[in-house]
Design a protein around this motif. Structure first.
Motif, mmCIF file in Angstrom:
data_model
loop_
_atom_site.group_PDB
_atom_site.id
_atom_site.type_symbol
_atom_site.label_atom_id
_atom_site.label_comp_id
_atom_site.label_asym_id
_atom_site.label_seq_id
_atom_site.Cartn_x
_atom_site.Cartn_y
_atom_site.Cartn_z
ATOM 1 N N GLY A 112 0.780 -1.231 0.000
ATOM 2 C CA GLY A 112 0.000 0.000 0.000
ATOM 3 C C GLY A 112 0.805 1.269 0.000
ATOM 4 N N LYS A 113 0.476 2.122 0.951
ATOM 5 C CA LYS A 113 1.080 3.443 1.018
ATOM 6 C C LYS A 113 2.589 3.381 1.211
ATOM 7 C CE LYS A 113 -0.132 7.823 0.933
ATOM 8 N NZ LYS A 113 -0.919 8.398 -0.163
ATOM 9 N N VAL A 208 -1.990 -4.018 -15.610
ATOM 10 C CA VAL A 208 -1.117 -2.985 -15.053
ATOM 11 C C VAL A 208 -0.989 -3.202 -13.553
ATOM 12 C CG1 VAL A 208 -0.724 -0.524 -14.748
ATOM 13 C CG2 VAL A 208 -1.844 -1.353 -16.813
ATOM 14 N N SER A 209 0.213 -3.522 -13.130
ATOM 15 C CA SER A 209 0.505 -3.705 -11.713
ATOM 16 C C SER A 209 1.207 -2.470 -11.169
ATOM 17 C CB SER A 209 1.401 -4.933 -11.520
ATOM 18 O OG SER A 209 2.643 -4.730 -12.191
ATOM 19 N N ALA A 229 -6.649 -4.992 -17.265
ATOM 20 C CA ALA A 229 -7.058 -4.260 -16.066
ATOM 21 C C ALA A 229 -5.876 -3.787 -15.235
ATOM 22 C CB ALA A 229 -7.938 -5.163 -15.201
ATOM 23 N N PRO A 230 -6.059 -2.731 -14.459
ATOM 24 C CA PRO A 230 -5.051 -2.335 -13.467
ATOM 25 C C PRO A 230 -5.376 -2.944 -12.107
ATOM 26 C CG PRO A 230 -6.675 -0.604 -13.639
ATOM 27 C CD PRO A 230 -7.114 -1.711 -14.585
ATOM 28 N N SER A 231 -4.378 -3.031 -11.252
ATOM 29 C CA SER A 231 -4.612 -3.447 -9.873
ATOM 30 C C SER A 231 -5.030 -2.226 -9.052
ATOM 31 C CB SER A 231 -3.353 -4.067 -9.284
ATOM 32 O OG SER A 231 -2.357 -3.070 -9.097
ATOM 33 N N SER A 232 -5.564 -2.479 -7.859
ATOM 34 C CA SER A 232 -5.995 -1.372 -7.002
ATOM 35 C C SER A 232 -4.810 -0.491 -6.602
ATOM 36 C CB SER A 232 -6.692 -1.915 -5.758
ATOM 37 O OG SER A 232 -5.812 -2.724 -4.989
ATOM 38 N N ALA A 234 -2.073 -0.064 -8.325
ATOM 39 C CA ALA A 234 -1.669 0.693 -9.517
ATOM 40 C C ALA A 234 -2.510 1.959 -9.651
ATOM 41 C CB ALA A 234 -1.805 -0.171 -10.760
ATOM 42 N N VAL A 235 -3.804 1.848 -9.387
ATOM 43 C CA VAL A 235 -4.686 3.016 -9.454
ATOM 44 C C VAL A 235 -4.296 4.038 -8.388
ATOM 45 C CG1 VAL A 235 -7.068 3.824 -9.206
ATOM 46 C CG2 VAL A 235 -6.592 1.704 -10.462
ATOM 47 N N ASP A 236 -4.060 3.567 -7.177
ATOM 48 C CA ASP A 236 -3.649 4.483 -6.100
ATOM 49 C C ASP A 236 -2.346 5.190 -6.458
ATOM 50 O OD1 ASP A 236 -5.835 3.682 -4.636
ATOM 51 O OD2 ASP A 236 -4.718 2.288 -3.365
ATOM 52 N N PHE A 237 -1.406 4.438 -6.989
ATOM 53 C CA PHE A 237 -0.100 4.988 -7.349
ATOM 54 C C PHE A 237 -0.248 6.043 -8.444
ATOM 55 C CE2 PHE A 237 4.563 3.540 -8.221
ATOM 56 C CZ PHE A 237 4.975 4.856 -8.134
ATOM 57 N N ALA A 238 -1.007 5.713 -9.502
ATOM 58 C CA ALA A 238 -1.187 6.657 -10.609
ATOM 59 C C ALA A 238 -1.842 7.950 -10.132
ATOM 60 C CB ALA A 238 -2.017 6.011 -11.708
ATOM 61 N N GLN A 239 -2.782 7.836 -9.214
ATOM 62 C CA GLN A 239 -3.440 9.028 -8.676
ATOM 63 C C GLN A 239 -2.429 9.923 -7.973
ATOM 64 O OE1 GLN A 239 -6.704 9.958 -9.076
ATOM 65 N NE2 GLN A 239 -6.092 11.865 -8.059
ATOM 66 N N GLU A 240 -1.586 9.318 -7.132
ATOM 67 C CA GLU A 240 -0.573 10.077 -6.406
ATOM 68 C C GLU A 240 0.486 10.663 -7.340
ATOM 69 O OE1 GLU A 240 -0.276 10.779 -3.179
ATOM 70 O OE2 GLU A 240 -2.079 9.720 -2.520
ATOM 71 N N ALA A 241 0.771 9.958 -8.426
ATOM 72 C CA ALA A 241 1.858 10.354 -9.331
ATOM 73 C C ALA A 241 1.409 11.329 -10.414
ATOM 74 C CB ALA A 241 2.463 9.115 -9.986
#
Length: 265
Positions: A112-113, A208-209, A229-232, A234-241
């Protein structure tokens, strides 16, 4: 590719001996200054790009001058002779961090974080506020598939394709490992002094991992699209990035998971 003989069996009762081709998979040991840092299973070809891109994604190198030489090293202890050694041009290596991360298999032991924060210690969030039409993005998978010569024959390779904002395919790399295919793209860009890739689009053929997003961030890529599909995480990371992440890019539809402002309807 490797040719093999197979028995083709039909549920209607037919059996035939035929020739088929499979994607090659062999180990590659990556050394830095003579020190082993990773062994990856990859499709032979573009090994220098793979080694260079691997070091880009690990935050070791950023510019062509950071690498003096990448050499192929035959070895009596490696029956395939698959060893590359990277001679650095002054880049500083945190050996403990590099080898610990690599041999623990990507983000094993992180979650996670914690994973996201550890990556942002090396790579800043991406820039680039340009926009591209959804129609142009939807055209990219057909262009990628048309260029996948080996996949069309074996069906066993992942692909990464780098496009400009006009939708032109600049480089395609295939590999049995989706991470390797992307590392080869990063190595290609490093060798040609194209980094950061802040006016480019990345398309990957598989899911997408977290690691795929990390590698795209290392190259400064603002928009990453995937056919799967992306992983959860991966979505969190892309949002932060600050990265635009698109999944399920199929036909005329797509799912935009993060930062949709770059996609024009």
């Amino acid at each position: 590719m490797t040719e093999v003989r197979v028995r083709k069996v039909s549920t209607t009762g037919g059996v035939n001996e035929v020739s088929d081709v499979t994607a090659r998979e062999e180990p590659l040991e990556i050394r830095v200054e003579g020190r082993s840092v990773a062994v990856v299973m990859r499709t032979p070809g573009h090994d220098e790009e793979l080694a260079a891109g691997f070091l880009v994604s690990e935050g070791v190198v950023q510019r062509p001058r950071d690498i003096l030489e990448v050499s192929q090293c035959p070895s009596t202890n490696n029956k395939h002779g698959n060893i590359v050694d990277v001679l650095l041009g002054g880049a500083v290596v945190n050996w403990d961090s590099l080898t610990r991360h690599v041999f623990s298999a990507s983000s094993c032991g992180l979650c996670g974080k914690t994973s996201i924060e550890s990556v942002f210690q090396q790579f800043p969030a991406v820039k680039g506020d340009w926009q591209v039409s959804a129609k142009r993005i939807a055209e990219l998978p057909d262009k990628l598939r048309a260029a996948q010569e080996t996949f069309s024959k074996t069906g066993g390779l992942h692909a990464s394709g780098l496009f400009d904002l006009e939708g032109n395919l600049l480089v395609l790399r295939e590999d049995v490992g989706r991470h390797n295919a992307l590392d080869k793209i990063l190595g290609y860009a490093l060798q040609r002094d194209l980094l950061p890739l802040d006016r480019h689009i990345l398309l990957v053929s598989g899911r997408v991992s977290f690691e795929i997003i990390q590698k795209a961030l290392a190259a400064g890529i603002p928009l990453l699209a995937a056919i799967s599909a992306p992983s959860s995480l991966a979505v969190d990371f892309a949002q932060e990035a600050n990265q635009t992440l698109i999944g399920f890019l199929r036909g005329e539809t797509m799912n935009v998971y993060t930062h949709p402002r770059r996609v024009l309807n």
